[in-house]
Scaffold this active site. Sequence first.
Site, PDB file in Angstrom:
ATOM      1  N   CYS A   1      26.573  13.427  12.870  1.00 37.97           N
ATOM      2  CA  CYS A   1      27.587  12.422  12.505  1.00 37.97           C
ATOM      3  C   CYS A   1      28.979  12.952  12.858  1.00 37.97           C
ATOM      4  O   CYS A   1      29.170  14.167  12.989  1.00 37.97           O
ATOM      5  CB  CYS A   1      27.496  12.161  10.988  1.00 37.97           C
ATOM      6  SG  CYS A   1      28.688  10.956  10.393  1.00 37.97           S
TER       7      CYS A   1
ATOM      8  N   ALA B   1      -5.786  -8.233  17.774  1.00 42.80           N
ATOM      9  CA  ALA B   1      -4.762  -9.206  17.363  1.00 42.80           C
ATOM     10  C   ALA B   1      -4.248  -9.998  18.567  1.00 42.80           C
ATOM     11  O   ALA B   1      -3.979 -11.199  18.459  1.00 42.80           O
ATOM     12  CB  ALA B   1      -3.604  -8.472  16.692  1.00 42.80           C
TER      13      ALA B   1
ATOM     14  N   CYS C   1      23.904   8.774   8.459  1.00 40.24           N
ATOM     15  CA  CYS C   1      24.393  10.111   8.127  1.00 40.24           C
ATOM     16  C   CYS C   1      23.720  10.608   6.850  1.00 40.24           C
ATOM     17  O   CYS C   1      23.624   9.879   5.860  1.00 40.24           O
ATOM     18  CB  CYS C   1      25.916  10.050   7.922  1.00 40.24           C
ATOM     19  SG  CYS C   1      26.602  11.618   7.369  1.00 40.24           S
TER      20      CYS C   1
ATOM     21  N   HIS D   1      10.029  -0.738   6.059  1.00 37.32           N
ATOM     22  CA  HIS D   1      10.157   0.701   6.264  1.00 37.32           C
ATOM     23  C   HIS D   1      11.292   1.087   7.206  1.00 37.32           C
ATOM     24  O   HIS D   1      11.314   2.209   7.712  1.00 37.32           O
ATOM     25  CB  HIS D   1       8.833   1.267   6.808  1.00 37.32           C
ATOM     26  CG  HIS D   1       7.688   1.068   5.875  1.00 37.32           C
ATOM     27  ND1 HIS D   1       6.375   0.983   6.312  1.00 37.32           N
ATOM     28  CD2 HIS D   1       7.632   0.917   4.527  1.00 37.32           C
ATOM     29  CE1 HIS D   1       5.568   0.806   5.273  1.00 37.32           C
ATOM     30  NE2 HIS D   1       6.324   0.755   4.178  1.00 37.32           N
TER      31      HIS D   1
HETATM   32  C1  BV8 Z   1       6.862   5.020  -2.330  1.00 32.10           C
HETATM   33  C2  BV8 Z   1       8.098   4.603   8.289  1.00 32.10           C
HETATM   34  C3  BV8 Z   1       7.629   5.738  -4.451  1.00 32.10           C
HETATM   35  C4  BV8 Z   1       8.176   5.980   8.876  1.00 32.10           C
HETATM   36  C5  BV8 Z   1       6.085   4.494   6.914  1.00 32.10           C
HETATM   37  C6  BV8 Z   1      -0.010   3.863  -4.520  1.00 32.10           C
HETATM   38  C7  BV8 Z   1      -1.280   4.221  -4.132  1.00 32.10           C
HETATM   39  C8  BV8 Z   1      -1.474   5.231  -3.199  1.00 32.10           C
HETATM   40  C9  BV8 Z   1      -0.369   5.903  -2.641  1.00 32.10           C
HETATM   41  C10 BV8 Z   1       0.880   5.553  -3.021  1.00 32.10           C
HETATM   42  C11 BV8 Z   1       1.064   4.533  -3.950  1.00 32.10           C
HETATM   43  N1  BV8 Z   1       2.394   4.383  -4.123  1.00 32.10           N
HETATM   44  C12 BV8 Z   1       3.066   5.271  -3.359  1.00 32.10           C
HETATM   45  C13 BV8 Z   1       2.160   6.002  -2.661  1.00 32.10           C
HETATM   46  C14 BV8 Z   1       2.489   7.088  -1.729  1.00 32.10           C
HETATM   47  C15 BV8 Z   1       2.705   6.574  -0.299  1.00 32.10           C
HETATM   48  C16 BV8 Z   1       1.438   6.024   0.283  1.00 32.10           C
HETATM   49  O1  BV8 Z   1       1.223   4.832   0.279  1.00 32.10           O
HETATM   50  N2  BV8 Z   1       0.603   6.907   0.782  1.00 32.10           N
HETATM   51  C17 BV8 Z   1      -0.620   6.489   1.409  1.00 32.10           C
HETATM   52  C18 BV8 Z   1      -0.724   7.132   2.789  1.00 32.10           C
HETATM   53  C19 BV8 Z   1      -1.782   6.879   0.523  1.00 32.10           C
HETATM   54  N3  BV8 Z   1       3.757   5.576  -0.252  1.00 32.10           N
HETATM   55  C20 BV8 Z   1       5.020   5.970  -0.150  1.00 32.10           C
HETATM   56  O2  BV8 Z   1       5.357   7.125  -0.133  1.00 32.10           O
HETATM   57  C21 BV8 Z   1       6.059   4.865  -0.093  1.00 32.10           C
HETATM   58  N4  BV8 Z   1       7.080   5.179  -1.039  1.00 32.10           N
HETATM   59  O3  BV8 Z   1       5.950   4.446  -2.811  1.00 32.10           O
HETATM   60  O4  BV8 Z   1       7.844   5.637  -3.053  1.00 32.10           O
HETATM   61  C22 BV8 Z   1       8.899   6.221  -5.008  1.00 32.10           C
HETATM   62  C23 BV8 Z   1       9.494   5.482  -6.006  1.00 32.10           C
HETATM   63  C24 BV8 Z   1      10.662   5.950  -6.557  1.00 32.10           C
HETATM   64  C25 BV8 Z   1      11.253   7.117  -6.080  1.00 32.10           C
HETATM   65  C26 BV8 Z   1      10.664   7.842  -5.054  1.00 32.10           C
HETATM   66  C27 BV8 Z   1       9.468   7.394  -4.505  1.00 32.10           C
HETATM   67  C28 BV8 Z   1       6.722   4.811   1.273  1.00 32.10           C
HETATM   68  C29 BV8 Z   1       5.735   4.421   2.323  1.00 32.10           C
HETATM   69  C30 BV8 Z   1       6.458   4.216   3.659  1.00 32.10           C
HETATM   70  C31 BV8 Z   1       6.070   5.314   4.607  1.00 32.10           C
HETATM   71  N5  BV8 Z   1       6.688   5.065   5.913  1.00 32.10           N
HETATM   72  N6  BV8 Z   1       6.707   4.228   8.074  1.00 32.10           N
HETATM   73  C32 BV8 Z   1       7.675   5.993  10.287  1.00 32.10           C
HETATM   74  O5  BV8 Z   1       7.083   4.988  10.765  1.00 32.10           O
HETATM   75  O6  BV8 Z   1       7.891   7.031  10.938  1.00 32.10           O
HETATM   76  S1  BV8 Z   1       4.486   4.008   6.721  1.00 32.10           S
HETATM   77  C33 BV8 Z   1       3.688   4.001   8.212  1.00 32.10           C
HETATM   78  O7  BV8 Z   1       2.341   3.609   7.899  1.00 32.10           O
HETATM   79  C34 BV8 Z   1       4.117   2.952   9.219  1.00 32.10           C
HETATM   80  O8  BV8 Z   1       5.177   2.137   8.755  1.00 32.10           O
HETATM   81  C35 BV8 Z   1       2.861   2.096   9.361  1.00 32.10           C
HETATM   82  O9  BV8 Z   1       3.124   0.809   9.737  1.00 32.10           O
HETATM   83  C36 BV8 Z   1       2.407   2.207   7.992  1.00 32.10           C
HETATM   84  C37 BV8 Z   1       1.173   1.626   7.498  1.00 32.10           C
HETATM   85  O10 BV8 Z   1       0.159   1.876   8.363  1.00 32.10           O
HETATM   86  P1  BV8 Z   1      -0.391   0.657   9.243  1.00 32.10           P
HETATM   87  O11 BV8 Z   1       0.758  -0.134   9.719  1.00 32.10           O
HETATM   88  O12 BV8 Z   1      -1.428  -0.043   8.475  1.00 32.10           O
HETATM   89  O13 BV8 Z   1      -0.940   1.445  10.458  1.00 32.10           O
HETATM   90  P2  BV8 Z   1      -2.308   2.250  10.534  1.00 32.10           P
HETATM   91  O14 BV8 Z   1      -2.237   3.086  11.745  1.00 32.10           O
HETATM   92  O15 BV8 Z   1      -2.611   2.863   9.204  1.00 32.10           O
HETATM   93  O16 BV8 Z   1      -3.400   1.114  10.729  1.00 32.10           O
HETATM   94  C38 BV8 Z   1      -3.401   0.333  11.906  1.00 32.10           C
HETATM   95  C39 BV8 Z   1      -4.371  -0.789  11.630  1.00 32.10           C
HETATM   96  O17 BV8 Z   1      -4.363  -1.675  12.735  1.00 32.10           O
HETATM   97  C40 BV8 Z   1      -5.815  -0.302  11.462  1.00 32.10           C
HETATM   98  O18 BV8 Z   1      -6.405  -1.010  10.376  1.00 32.10           O
HETATM   99  C41 BV8 Z   1      -6.487  -0.707  12.783  1.00 32.10           C
HETATM  100  O19 BV8 Z   1      -7.844  -1.059  12.593  1.00 32.10           O
HETATM  101  C42 BV8 Z   1      -5.679  -1.918  13.161  1.00 32.10           C
HETATM  102  N7  BV8 Z   1      -5.598  -2.154  14.608  1.00 32.10           N
HETATM  103  C43 BV8 Z   1      -5.416  -1.230  15.595  1.00 32.10           C
HETATM  104  N8  BV8 Z   1      -5.345  -1.872  16.786  1.00 32.10           N
HETATM  105  C44 BV8 Z   1      -5.468  -3.205  16.535  1.00 32.10           C
HETATM  106  C45 BV8 Z   1      -5.623  -3.386  15.142  1.00 32.10           C
HETATM  107  N9  BV8 Z   1      -5.786  -4.604  14.590  1.00 32.10           N
HETATM  108  C46 BV8 Z   1      -5.792  -5.673  15.408  1.00 32.10           C
HETATM  109  N10 BV8 Z   1      -5.640  -5.577  16.751  1.00 32.10           N
HETATM  110  C47 BV8 Z   1      -5.476  -4.365  17.338  1.00 32.10           C
HETATM  111  N11 BV8 Z   1      -5.333  -4.292  18.676  1.00 32.10           N
END
Ligand code: BV8
Length: 266
Positions: free
Chosen positions: A156, A239, A136, A128
Site C-alpha cells: 500500500c 453445468a 491494505c 467470499h
Molecule cells: C466462517 C475465498 C466464522 C478464498 C473461500 C460449519 C460447519 C463446518 C465448518 C464450518 C462451519 N462454519 C464455519 C466453518 C469453517 C469453514 C468451513 O466451512 N470449512 C469447511 C471446509 C468445512 N468456514 C469458514 O471458515 C467461513 N468463515 O464461518 O467464519 C467466524 C465467525 C466469526 C468470527 C470469525 C470466524 C469462511 C468460508 C469462506 C472460505 N473462502 N473462498 C479463495 O477462494 O481463495 S471458500 C472456497 O470454497 C471458494 O469460495 C469455493 O467456491 C468455496 C466452496 O467450494 P465450492 O465452490 O463448492 O467448490 P468445490 O471445489 O468444493 O466444489 C466444486 C463442486 O462443483 C463439486 O461439487 C463438483 O462436483 C462440482 N463441479 C465440478 N465441475 C462441474 C461441477 N458441477 C457442474 N458442472 C461442472 N462442470
Amino acid sequence: MVTPGPAAAVASVPGHLLRTVRAARRVSVLTGAGVSAESGIPTFRGAGGIWGKYDYTRLATPAGFSEDPRLVWEWYRLRQREIWKARPNPAHDVIAAMEMRFEDFHVITQNIDGMHERAGNRKVIELHGNIWRMRCTRDGTMIGIPGPVGEIPPVCQCGSLMRPDVVWFGEALSPAVLEVASQAARESDVMFVVGTSAVVHPAAALPALTKDSGGVVIEVNLEPTDVSTYADVSFFGRAGEIMPALWTLISSPERFMTGHPIIRDR
Ligand code: BV8
C-alpha cells in the site's frame, strides 16, 4: 430424484416443478467453483480440483498469509492469470439470461472470479469477495486490480502489505452480505444450486433456508452433495450442458430441445 445426462434429465423434470419455475417471481442461483470449471478455472475439491503445490486449506487463511504473504500472492496471481484467460461458459450465460427473465433475481456466489459480472449479471452477491480487489492490511484501503498483479506482495502507499479482498477460512463473512444473501434465500420461490460441493459454511446452509421457507431447490452438479438429500430435483451432469437444456425448457415451454412438445404432467 436423480437422473443422468442433460437432455434426458431435463426432459424428465416433473410438470408441476416446471410450472412452479415458470411462474416464479423471486429466483436465486447459488453458485460454486463448479460453474466456473467449464471456463477452465480449476475447482477446489472433486475431480480436477487441483492447484498443484498450493494447499488452499493453508494458503486461504490469515495464518497462511502472515506466514508467507509472497507464496499466498503467488497463488492468487496464478489464479488471476487463469481467470484472466477464461471466458464465461454457457452456464454463466444462462444465469445472466435468468436475471432478465425473473422479476426478483439474485446470483449468490461463493466464487471470487468475477465471471458472473463478465457474463452480464448485475445482481451478484459475492459471499467470499473478489480476486480483482485488494485491500491494505493496516487501514483497509481498497484498490481494484485491472489484471494479474505484477510485483508481489503488493504494498500500500502507506507501506503496509496489501491482501486479496477475499474471505479466508476462519474469517467471518461480511454480516451485511450474509444477511442480504440469507434474505434472498428465504424469499426465493426457486433456488438453483449450481456447481458447489456444499461443504463450505455458512454458504452451504443457504439452500435449506429456501427449502424451509417453502421454496423449491433445484441442484445441478457432477455428483451428489448434502443438498441432494433435500433438493426437489438434482440434475447430475456438467453445468455447461444442463443449464442450457433447463433454460430451453423453462424459457420456451412449447418446444423442448429435441423438438418434441414437453411431456405434460399426467
Ligand atoms: C466462517 C475465498 C466464522 C478464498 C473461500 C460449519 C460447519 C463446518 C465448518 C464450518 C462451519 N462454519 C464455519 C466453518 C469453517 C469453514 C468451513 O466451512 N470449512 C469447511 C471446509 C468445512 N468456514 C469458514 O471458515 C467461513 N468463515 O464461518 O467464519 C467466524 C465467525 C466469526 C468470527 C470469525 C470466524 C469462511 C468460508 C469462506 C472460505 N473462502 N473462498 C479463495 O477462494 O481463495 S471458500 C472456497 O470454497 C471458494 O469460495 C469455493 O467456491 C468455496 C466452496 O467450494 P465450492 O465452490 O463448492 O467448490 P468445490 O471445489 O468444493 O466444489 C466444486 C463442486 O462443483 C463439486 O461439487 C463438483 O462436483 C462440482 N463441479 C465440478 N465441475 C462441474 C461441477 N458441477 C457442474 N458442472 C461442472 N462442470
